[in-house]
Scaffold this motif. Structure first.
Motif, PDB file in Angstrom:
ATOM      1  N   SER A   1      -4.173   0.421  -2.999  1.00  9.99           N
ATOM      2  CA  SER A   1      -3.986   1.839  -2.652  1.00  9.99           C
ATOM      3  C   SER A   1      -5.144   2.645  -3.228  1.00  9.99           C
ATOM      4  CB  SER A   1      -2.662   2.347  -3.246  1.00  9.99           C
ATOM      5  OG  SER A   1      -2.799   2.621  -4.637  1.00  9.99           O
ATOM      6  N   GLY A   2      -5.090   3.961  -2.928  1.00  7.24           N
ATOM      7  CA  GLY A   2      -6.071   4.842  -3.554  1.00  7.24           C
ATOM      8  C   GLY A   2      -5.869   4.858  -5.063  1.00  7.24           C
ATOM      9  N   LYS A   3      -6.796   5.548  -5.729  1.00  9.46           N
ATOM     10  CA  LYS A   3      -6.715   5.521  -7.210  1.00  9.46           C
ATOM     11  C   LYS A   3      -6.250   6.854  -7.789  1.00  9.46           C
ATOM     12  CE  LYS A   3     -11.712   6.316  -7.089  1.00  9.46           C
ATOM     13  NZ  LYS A   3     -13.039   5.706  -7.348  1.00  9.46           N
TER      14      LYS A   3
ATOM     15  N   THR B   1       0.835  -1.200   0.000  1.00  2.00           N
ATOM     16  CA  THR B   1       0.000   0.000   0.000  1.00  2.00           C
ATOM     17  C   THR B   1       0.872   1.253   0.000  1.00  2.00           C
ATOM     18  OG1 THR B   1      -1.978   1.020   0.987  1.00  2.00           O
ATOM     19  CG2 THR B   1      -0.288   0.153   2.501  1.00  2.00           C
ATOM     20  N   VAL B   2       0.216   2.421  -0.015  1.00  3.44           N
ATOM     21  CA  VAL B   2       0.908   3.711  -0.200  1.00  3.44           C
ATOM     22  C   VAL B   2       0.286   4.767   0.699  1.00  3.44           C
ATOM     23  CG1 VAL B   2       1.476   5.529  -1.886  1.00  3.44           C
ATOM     24  CG2 VAL B   2       1.202   3.151  -2.666  1.00  3.44           C
ATOM     25  N   LEU B   3       1.084   5.520   1.389  1.00  2.00           N
ATOM     26  CA  LEU B   3       0.703   6.737   2.111  1.00  2.00           C
ATOM     27  C   LEU B   3      -0.707   6.640   2.690  1.00  2.00           C
ATOM     28  CD1 LEU B   3       2.234   9.302   2.776  1.00  2.00           C
ATOM     29  CD2 LEU B   3       1.130  10.429   0.874  1.00  2.00           C
ATOM     30  N   VAL B   4      -0.832   5.844   3.743  1.00  5.95           N
ATOM     31  CA  VAL B   4      -2.139   5.588   4.370  1.00  5.95           C
ATOM     32  C   VAL B   4      -2.565   6.777   5.235  1.00  5.95           C
ATOM     33  CG1 VAL B   4      -3.437   3.980   5.836  1.00  5.95           C
ATOM     34  CG2 VAL B   4      -1.590   3.130   4.368  1.00  5.95           C
ATOM     35  N   TYR B   5      -3.835   7.156   5.119  1.00  5.24           N
ATOM     36  CA  TYR B   5      -4.322   8.287   5.920  1.00  5.24           C
ATOM     37  C   TYR B   5      -5.654   7.931   6.572  1.00  5.24           C
ATOM     38  CZ  TYR B   5      -7.453   9.296   1.978  1.00  5.24           C
ATOM     39  OH  TYR B   5      -8.418   9.199   0.985  1.00  5.24           O
ATOM     40  N   GLY B   6      -5.958   8.641   7.656  1.00  2.00           N
ATOM     41  CA  GLY B   6      -7.225   8.423   8.344  1.00  2.00           C
ATOM     42  C   GLY B   6      -7.135   8.893   9.777  1.00  2.00           C
ATOM     43  N   VAL B   7      -8.210   8.645  10.516  1.00  2.85           N
ATOM     44  CA  VAL B   7      -8.296   9.086  11.912  1.00  2.85           C
ATOM     45  C   VAL B   7      -7.858   7.930  12.808  1.00  2.85           C
ATOM     46  CG1 VAL B   7      -9.858   9.892  13.713  1.00  2.85           C
ATOM     47  CG2 VAL B   7     -10.198  10.647  11.359  1.00  2.85           C
ATOM     48  N   SER B   8      -6.916   8.202  13.708  1.00  5.15           N
ATOM     49  CA  SER B   8      -6.393   7.141  14.573  1.00  5.15           C
ATOM     50  C   SER B   8      -6.867   7.338  16.009  1.00  5.15           C
ATOM     51  CB  SER B   8      -4.857   7.158  14.537  1.00  5.15           C
ATOM     52  OG  SER B   8      -4.346   6.225  15.462  1.00  5.15           O
ATOM     53  N   ASP B   9      -7.170   6.197  16.679  1.00  2.25           N
ATOM     54  CA  ASP B   9      -7.532   6.251  18.099  1.00  2.25           C
ATOM     55  C   ASP B   9      -6.411   6.878  18.891  1.00  2.25           C
ATOM     56  OD1 ASP B   9      -9.412   3.200  18.903  1.00  2.25           O
ATOM     57  OD2 ASP B   9      -9.928   5.057  17.829  1.00  2.25           O
ATOM     58  N   ASP B  10      -5.197   6.463  18.556  1.00  2.00           N
ATOM     59  CA  ASP B  10      -4.054   6.845  19.395  1.00  2.00           C
ATOM     60  C   ASP B  10      -2.904   7.233  18.474  1.00  2.00           C
ATOM     61  OD1 ASP B  10      -1.783   4.942  21.508  1.00  2.00           O
ATOM     62  OD2 ASP B  10      -1.967   7.089  21.098  1.00  2.00           O
ATOM     63  N   PRO B  11      -2.946   8.423  17.915  1.00  3.85           N
ATOM     64  CA  PRO B  11      -2.006   8.782  16.842  1.00  3.85           C
ATOM     65  C   PRO B  11      -0.561   8.914  17.354  1.00  3.85           C
ATOM     66  CG  PRO B  11      -3.344  10.672  17.405  1.00  3.85           C
ATOM     67  CD  PRO B  11      -3.800   9.545  18.279  1.00  3.85           C
ATOM     68  N   LYS B  12       0.114   7.791  17.484  1.00  4.94           N
ATOM     69  CA  LYS B  12       1.549   7.897  17.825  1.00  4.94           C
ATOM     70  C   LYS B  12       2.274   8.530  16.660  1.00  4.94           C
ATOM     71  CE  LYS B  12       4.190   4.996  19.956  1.00  4.94           C
ATOM     72  NZ  LYS B  12       4.899   3.779  20.362  1.00  4.94           N
ATOM     73  N   ARG B  13       1.682   8.392  15.482  1.00  4.00           N
ATOM     74  CA  ARG B  13       2.288   9.082  14.337  1.00  4.00           C
ATOM     75  C   ARG B  13       1.160   9.716  13.523  1.00  4.00           C
ATOM     76  NH1 ARG B  13       4.482   5.236   9.668  1.00  4.00           N
ATOM     77  NH2 ARG B  13       4.056   7.093   8.487  1.00  4.00           N
TER      78      ARG B  13
ATOM     79  N   ASP C   1     -10.338   1.803   3.401  1.00  7.26           N
ATOM     80  CA  ASP C   1     -10.290   1.048   2.135  1.00  7.26           C
ATOM     81  C   ASP C   1      -9.226  -0.040   2.201  1.00  7.26           C
ATOM     82  OD1 ASP C   1     -12.298   2.508   0.890  1.00  7.26           O
ATOM     83  OD2 ASP C   1     -10.921   3.915  -0.068  1.00  7.26           O
ATOM     84  N   LEU C   2      -8.096   0.289   2.834  1.00  4.75           N
ATOM     85  CA  LEU C   2      -7.016  -0.701   2.946  1.00  4.75           C
ATOM     86  C   LEU C   2      -7.479  -1.891   3.790  1.00  4.75           C
ATOM     87  CD1 LEU C   2      -4.109  -1.645   2.514  1.00  4.75           C
ATOM     88  CD2 LEU C   2      -3.425  -0.193   4.461  1.00  4.75           C
TER      89      LEU C   2
ATOM     90  N   LEU D   1     -10.261  -9.032  -6.868  1.00  2.22           N
ATOM     91  CA  LEU D   1     -10.809  -9.015  -5.501  1.00  2.22           C
ATOM     92  C   LEU D   1     -12.115  -8.230  -5.394  1.00  2.22           C
ATOM     93  CD1 LEU D   1      -7.474  -8.114  -3.614  1.00  2.22           C
ATOM     94  CD2 LEU D   1      -8.462 -10.418  -3.868  1.00  2.22           C
ATOM     95  N   GLY D   2     -12.347  -7.353  -6.373  1.00  2.04           N
ATOM     96  CA  GLY D   2     -13.480  -6.429  -6.251  1.00  2.04           C
ATOM     97  C   GLY D   2     -13.122  -5.248  -5.363  1.00  2.04           C
ATOM     98  N   PHE D   3     -11.810  -4.943  -5.274  1.00  2.00           N
ATOM     99  CA  PHE D   3     -11.348  -3.801  -4.477  1.00  2.00           C
ATOM    100  C   PHE D   3     -11.871  -2.518  -5.109  1.00  2.00           C
ATOM    101  CE2 PHE D   3      -8.852  -1.559  -1.532  1.00  2.00           C
ATOM    102  CZ  PHE D   3      -7.957  -0.675  -2.135  1.00  2.00           C
ATOM    103  N   ALA D   4     -12.446  -1.606  -4.294  1.00  2.00           N
ATOM    104  CA  ALA D   4     -13.064  -0.386  -4.853  1.00  2.00           C
ATOM    105  C   ALA D   4     -12.788   0.800  -3.937  1.00  2.00           C
ATOM    106  CB  ALA D   4     -14.562  -0.601  -5.012  1.00  2.00           C
TER     107      ALA D   4
END
Ligand SMILES: NC(=O)C1=CN([C@@H]2O[C@H](COP(=O)(O)OP(=O)(O)OC[C@H]3O[C@@H](n4cnc5c(N)ncnc54)[C@H](OP(=O)(O)O)[C@@H]3O)[C@@H](O)[C@H]2O)C=CC1
Ligand SMILES: Cc1cn([C@H]2C[C@H](O)[C@@H](COP(=O)(O)OP(=O)(O)O[C@H]3O[C@@H](C)C(=O)[C@@H](O)[C@H]3O)O2)c(=O)[nH]c1=O
Length: 296
Positions: free
Chosen positions: A223-225, A159-171, A203-204, A277-280
């Motif tokens: 990854s994203g598109k 995968t590539v450059l994963v983003y999102g909201v984390s419970d405990d953002p150590k990073r 998505d990942l 896989l039907g990944f979307a």
């Protein structure tokens, strides 16, 4: 009901994997991470602390739970730290992967990265030749080779450059880093000569579940598109959250250097995952909207 072991469960991807699989009655989830469980929701699954570099701890964890599936998401993921602490990186990203493979015969899904490529001619397909230019990338190539040589059925999800909201953002990740700084009125330097296909963590996680449910083997690029530069991403974040884009300084490799070399042009061609896989995956703009809804 099948048992799935998820490593790196306190991490960005790990927490979404725990949530996704523990919501599905077909799965008994065993989550493992370093130290105490840091997830907000602590019910509906079993958490067991284990250091991935401790071979005995890993062997006894697997003997105790006998998982039918392992998703190995745990890793040392800060590329710069890996460059500075190569032994720790090798222990965590390579040796620990071998410990898990040796202790189990379960279907093994390994999380890998676009940093296995040199970035000279992305976006990349699964059968493109790897050529890492950072120690982090090299550690992932070595781990991939161990997975490919394993006796059990295996899959590798890069995968590539994963983003999102984390419970405990150590990073932080690209969205939370840009949003956090601009909200505080801090100026940031953002590169416009790296190319990525940023990936929404939900998505990942879904892509990983598709692989596991279909017992799909081999390498998949999840990854994203949208192929974008971090500067494009930062502009989209500023616009979406009505923040001051003038605080962003456009830089490039001439002026912006980090301890670990970054492959300039990566990003993935995701046709195989979409077809098989039907990944979307969602678009980056849809992804930001999802993050925004989670934060309000
Ligand atoms: N994030 C990204 O942009 C990308 C990630 N990937 C890969 O996807 C996977 C998940 O990434 P992401 O969720 O972002 O990573 P995170 O850094 O958020 O999570 C990794 C987790 O692994 C845990 N871990 C590290 N060392 C050990 C150890 N010795 N024993 C037990 N647990 C350990 C960390 O624990 P602790 O929290 O306590 O430090 C952390 O929770 C990784 O394999 C990564 O290489 C690939 C491409 C892009
Ligand atoms: C810190 C920083 C980053 N950036 C850019 C560079 C990069 O393209 C993006 C993210 O930078 P970072 O150094 O945080 O992350 P980086 O180590 O580049 O990201 C990598 O993480 C590992 C886990 C992976 O496996 C890779 O796929 C990739 O996602 O933001 C800036 O433009 N300015 C900055 O000050």
């Amino acid at each position: 009901m099948k048992t799935i072991l998820i490593t790196g469960s306190n991490g960005l991807l790990g927490q979404y994997l725990v949530q996704l699989f523990s919501e599905d009655a077909a799965w008994q989830v065993v989550a493992t991470g370093k130290g105490p469980n840091r997830l907000r929701r602590q019910s509906g699954y079993t958490y067991e602390a284990a250091d991935l570099t401790d071979q005995e701890a890993i062997a006894s964890l697997i003997a105790k739970h006998q998982p039918q599936v392992i998703i190995h998401s745990g890793a040392m993921t800060q590329a710069d730290d890996c460059e500075r602490n190569k032994d720790a990186c090798r222990d965590t990203n390579v040796t620990a992967t071998k410990y898990l493979l040796e202790a189990s015969v379960a279907f093994f899904l390994f999380l890998s990265t676009d940093f296995v490529f040199d970035g000279l001619n992305g976006p990349y397909r699964e059968d493109d030749l790897v050529n890492p230019i950072s120690f982090y990338g090299s550690s992932k190539v070595l781990a991939e080779r161990a997975v490919m040589a394993a006796r059990q059925p295996w899959a590798i999800a890069r995968t590539v450059l994963v983003y999102g909201v984390s419970d405990d953002p150590k990073r932080s990740n690209i969205i939370t880093w840009v949003k956090g700084n601009l909200e505080q009125g801090k100026s940031i330097k953002v590169v416009d000569d790296q190319w990525r296909t940023p990936t929404l963590v939900q998505d990942l996680a879904i892509g990983c579940k598709l692989i596991v449910e279909q017992q799909a083997t081999g390498i998949y690029h999840l990854s994203g598109k949208d192929l974008m530069t971090p500067y494009d991403m930062a502009l989209a974040v500023a616009e979406h959250f009505s923040l001051d884009a003038s605080l962003m300084e456009r830089v490039n490799a001439d002026t912006f250097t980090q301890p670990a070399k970054r492959p300039a042009r990566t990003g993935f061609v995701i046709d195989k995952a979409v077809k098989d896989l039907g990944f979307a995956p969602r678009s980056f703009k849809e992804g930001i909207e999802i993050v925004k809804r989670q934060l309000t």
